[in-house]
Design an enzyme around this catalytic site. Structure first.
Site, PDB file in Angstrom:
ATOM      1  N   HIS A   1       4.726   7.347   2.348  1.00  0.00           N
ATOM      2  CA  HIS A   1       5.572   6.163   2.195  1.00  0.00           C
ATOM      3  C   HIS A   1       4.947   5.144   1.247  1.00  0.00           C
ATOM      4  O   HIS A   1       3.744   5.133   1.031  1.00  0.00           O
ATOM      5  CB  HIS A   1       5.861   5.498   3.552  1.00  0.00           C
ATOM      6  CG  HIS A   1       4.675   4.826   4.205  1.00  0.00           C
ATOM      7  ND1 HIS A   1       3.915   5.432   5.185  1.00  0.00           N
ATOM      8  CD2 HIS A   1       4.127   3.597   4.023  1.00  0.00           C
ATOM      9  CE1 HIS A   1       2.961   4.601   5.576  1.00  0.00           C
ATOM     10  NE2 HIS A   1       3.056   3.477   4.879  1.00  0.00           N
TER      11      HIS A   1
ATOM     12  N   GLU B   1       8.412   1.663   3.984  1.00  0.00           N
ATOM     13  CA  GLU B   1       8.012   0.903   5.169  1.00  0.00           C
ATOM     14  C   GLU B   1       8.100  -0.570   4.839  1.00  0.00           C
ATOM     15  O   GLU B   1       7.747  -0.974   3.725  1.00  0.00           O
ATOM     16  CB  GLU B   1       6.561   1.223   5.572  1.00  0.00           C
ATOM     17  CG  GLU B   1       6.072   0.372   6.763  1.00  0.00           C
ATOM     18  CD  GLU B   1       4.578   0.539   7.096  1.00  0.00           C
ATOM     19  OE1 GLU B   1       3.749   0.579   6.160  1.00  0.00           O
ATOM     20  OE2 GLU B   1       4.252   0.620   8.290  1.00  0.00           O
TER      21      GLU B   1
ATOM     22  N   HIS C   1       2.101   0.045  15.005  1.00  0.00           N
ATOM     23  CA  HIS C   1       1.081   1.078  14.848  1.00  0.00           C
ATOM     24  C   HIS C   1      -0.144   0.731  15.689  1.00  0.00           C
ATOM     25  O   HIS C   1      -0.479  -0.442  15.839  1.00  0.00           O
ATOM     26  CB  HIS C   1       0.596   1.144  13.393  1.00  0.00           C
ATOM     27  CG  HIS C   1       1.598   1.664  12.433  1.00  0.00           C
ATOM     28  ND1 HIS C   1       2.229   2.877  12.579  1.00  0.00           N
ATOM     29  CD2 HIS C   1       2.079   1.155  11.274  1.00  0.00           C
ATOM     30  CE1 HIS C   1       3.049   3.083  11.558  1.00  0.00           C
ATOM     31  NE2 HIS C   1       2.986   2.044  10.752  1.00  0.00           N
TER      32      HIS C   1
ATOM     33  N   HIS D   1       0.854  -1.197   0.000  1.00  0.00           N
ATOM     34  CA  HIS D   1       0.000   0.000   0.000  1.00  0.00           C
ATOM     35  C   HIS D   1       0.884   1.239   0.000  1.00  0.00           C
ATOM     36  O   HIS D   1       2.111   1.135   0.130  1.00  0.00           O
ATOM     37  CB  HIS D   1      -0.894   0.021   1.245  1.00  0.00           C
ATOM     38  CG  HIS D   1      -0.135   0.196   2.530  1.00  0.00           C
ATOM     39  ND1 HIS D   1       0.344  -0.872   3.253  1.00  0.00           N
ATOM     40  CD2 HIS D   1       0.270   1.301   3.210  1.00  0.00           C
ATOM     41  CE1 HIS D   1       0.986  -0.434   4.327  1.00  0.00           C
ATOM     42  NE2 HIS D   1       0.971   0.894   4.326  1.00  0.00           N
TER      43      HIS D   1
ATOM     44  N   HIS E   1      -5.370  -2.013   4.960  1.00  0.00           N
ATOM     45  CA  HIS E   1      -5.342  -0.884   4.026  1.00  0.00           C
ATOM     46  C   HIS E   1      -4.731  -1.284   2.692  1.00  0.00           C
ATOM     47  O   HIS E   1      -3.758  -2.017   2.614  1.00  0.00           O
ATOM     48  CB  HIS E   1      -4.639   0.351   4.595  1.00  0.00           C
ATOM     49  CG  HIS E   1      -3.333   0.099   5.303  1.00  0.00           C
ATOM     50  ND1 HIS E   1      -2.712  -1.103   5.354  1.00  0.00           N
ATOM     51  CD2 HIS E   1      -2.527   0.950   5.980  1.00  0.00           C
ATOM     52  CE1 HIS E   1      -1.598  -0.995   6.043  1.00  0.00           C
ATOM     53  NE2 HIS E   1      -1.460   0.240   6.430  1.00  0.00           N
TER      54      HIS E   1
ATOM     55  N   TYR F   1      10.161   2.266   9.545  1.00  0.00           N
ATOM     56  CA  TYR F   1      10.206   3.270   8.481  1.00  0.00           C
ATOM     57  C   TYR F   1      11.634   3.708   8.235  1.00  0.00           C
ATOM     58  O   TYR F   1      12.392   3.934   9.190  1.00  0.00           O
ATOM     59  CB  TYR F   1       9.425   4.523   8.889  1.00  0.00           C
ATOM     60  CG  TYR F   1       7.938   4.416   8.809  1.00  0.00           C
ATOM     61  CD1 TYR F   1       7.302   4.093   7.612  1.00  0.00           C
ATOM     62  CD2 TYR F   1       7.150   4.693   9.916  1.00  0.00           C
ATOM     63  CE1 TYR F   1       5.921   4.043   7.543  1.00  0.00           C
ATOM     64  CE2 TYR F   1       5.762   4.646   9.850  1.00  0.00           C
ATOM     65  CZ  TYR F   1       5.164   4.314   8.663  1.00  0.00           C
ATOM     66  OH  TYR F   1       3.796   4.269   8.597  1.00  0.00           O
TER      67      TYR F   1
END
Lengths: 307, 125
Positions: free
Chosen positions: A214, A265, A246, A153, A199, A255
């Site tokens: 990112h 990431e 997260h 993503h 996501h 990251y």
């Protein structure tokens, strides 16, 4: 409601120096270099991806993202969504077959946040790298670096995420899986999925249009994330933050930056989403924990360092 | 910051760097970019971002001194800027004593990468 968009297909990133960029994406992330074209662009993919490529690097005088493209079930879906995008009010452009090597025609469109997106349905399928289609082994030997498995993503920053999120939900059939709301109920961040993943694309409200936060690549395990962190130190690669977790999506993450300043990431795990799930909501007052679950403090770089 | 081995002509040289804003003074190795040299010296005064010439956070003006530079994003440093000594600290390599100061970004928005965004304001509140 699903509209026939399946998954992220490819992202084209601008880099300042191609040799340095290839060293980052191929040798450090462990993506497979699959092709180059006469514009000097380099094509790569994660080893589990069945399509020919998912990352395209283009040397330019600025860093950032040119576009990100989503794969649809078939050309009929692309045709009908193209019409819907026009009716929605997007500026729509046909990119002919072969403009990217091995990829069919793409339909490119703009968005309120200032990003360029595409949909397409046809791309050469070369299969998982190093494995046979029949009786495949568990993984291929000869992988390097972090052995990133797929482009997963991207997180994009821009103004009016409400507009782009509406476009993705109403026209492209994405679901809102997670969000950050402020005290007045204004959505400051939205994480959208078109699959079961937490996501497939995410947006954060920000005054500058068209920004990349990112590009993210999937790893199997937390151990792989730690190993990625070791490699970042071994290669003296510019780090942002991590390894950590997260709150949003609960993914385990690190990251770091490519040599042109685009943030990368790699992550493992994370929540899943079905279409009947209500969006998971984080309050802006808990933002530190939402972004970095362990530190519970937002670092300035997460919000301001963009390409 | 990774540099190709061949791009380190004077690895033993160090040069004194003065940052006007923070009144910081430090010794920077000639084979490290100025931003990473500042970090290694634990000095402050230049914004730390991507360290790769892409994000613009370490935009500075060199007031005095010589340096070599690598390609940096034209989104933040135009050719005219560069001719005036405006650069990204993560893309220059000192070749003499330098005097620098931070330089605001040329954005139409009041927003600057070093200042708060809406999300950040919400978090702080």
């Amino acid at each position: 409601m699903k509209k026939g968009v399946m998954r992220p297909g490819h992202i084209q990133l601008r880099v300042l120096d191609m040799d340095e960029a290839v060293s980052h994406y191929r040798d450090l992330l462990g993506l497979i270099e699959v092709d180059r074209d006469d514009q000097g662009r380099v094509y790569l993919k994660g080893w589990t991806e069945v399509d020919k490529f998912s990352v395209v690097l283009r040397e330019a005088d600025s860093a950032g993202m040119d576009f990100v493209s989503y794969k649809c079930l078939n050309e009929g879906v692309v045709d009908s969504l193209k019409q819907e995008l026009i009716e929605y009010g997007c500026n729509v452009e046909e990119i002919p077959e072969g403009e990217l090597k091995g990829c069919g025609r793409r339909v490119r469109f703009d968005s309120p946040t200032g990003h360029q997106f595409e949909i397409f349905a046809t791309k050469e399928q070369t299969g998982k790298w190093g494995l046979t289609q029949k009786n495949p082994e568990a993984w291929p030997r000869g992988l390097t670096g972090m052995k990133a498995t797929r482009f997963d993503h991207c997180l994009l920053y821009g103004p009016n995420i409400a507009g782009t999120i509406d476009l993705f939900r109403e026209v492209l059939g994405f679901d809102l899986a997670e969000q950050v709301l402020d005290d007045e109920g204004t959505r400051l961040a939205g994480f959208l999925t078109v699959s079961m993943k937490a996501h497939d694309v995410a947006f954060i409200e920000h005054p500058e249009p068209g920004k990349l936060h990112h590009a993210s690549f999937f790893l199997e395990t937390w151990e792989d994330v730690l190993r990625a962190a070791d490699l970042i130190s071994m290669t003296d690669t510019s780090i942002d933050i991590g390894p950590t977790r997260h709150g949003l999506t609960h993914g385990k993450t690190i990251y770091f930056f490519d040599p042109s300043g685009n943030r990368s990431e790699v992550f493992a795990g994370g929540d899943y989403h079905y279409p009947d799930h209500e969006p998971v909501t984080w309050g802006a007052d808990t933002l530190g924990k939402a972004i970095f679950y362990h530190d519970r403090v937002l670092n300035d770089r997460f919000l301001t360092v963009l390409t | 910051m990774k540099q190709p081995i061949n791009a380190t002509p004077y690895p033993q040289d160090t040069h004194r760097i003065h940052i006007l804003d923070s009144e910081a003074v430090f010794e920077a190795r000639a084979d490290l970019n100025l931003l990473v040299a500042m970090e290694k010296a634990r000095a402050q005064g230049i914004g730390i971002g991507c360290r790769g010439g892409g994000c613009g956070k370490c935009r500075i003006r060199v007031l005095k001194g010589e340096y070599d530079s690598k390609r940096m994003s034209r989104a933040w440093v135009s050719e005219a800027d560069e001719a005036e000594g405006i650069v990204l600290a993560c893309r220059i390599f000192p070749r003499s004593e330098l005097v620098v100061e931070s330089e605001m970004l040329p954005l139409a928005e009041p927003y600057q990468p070093r200042s708060s965004s809406k999300l950040q304001s919400a978090a702080i509140k």
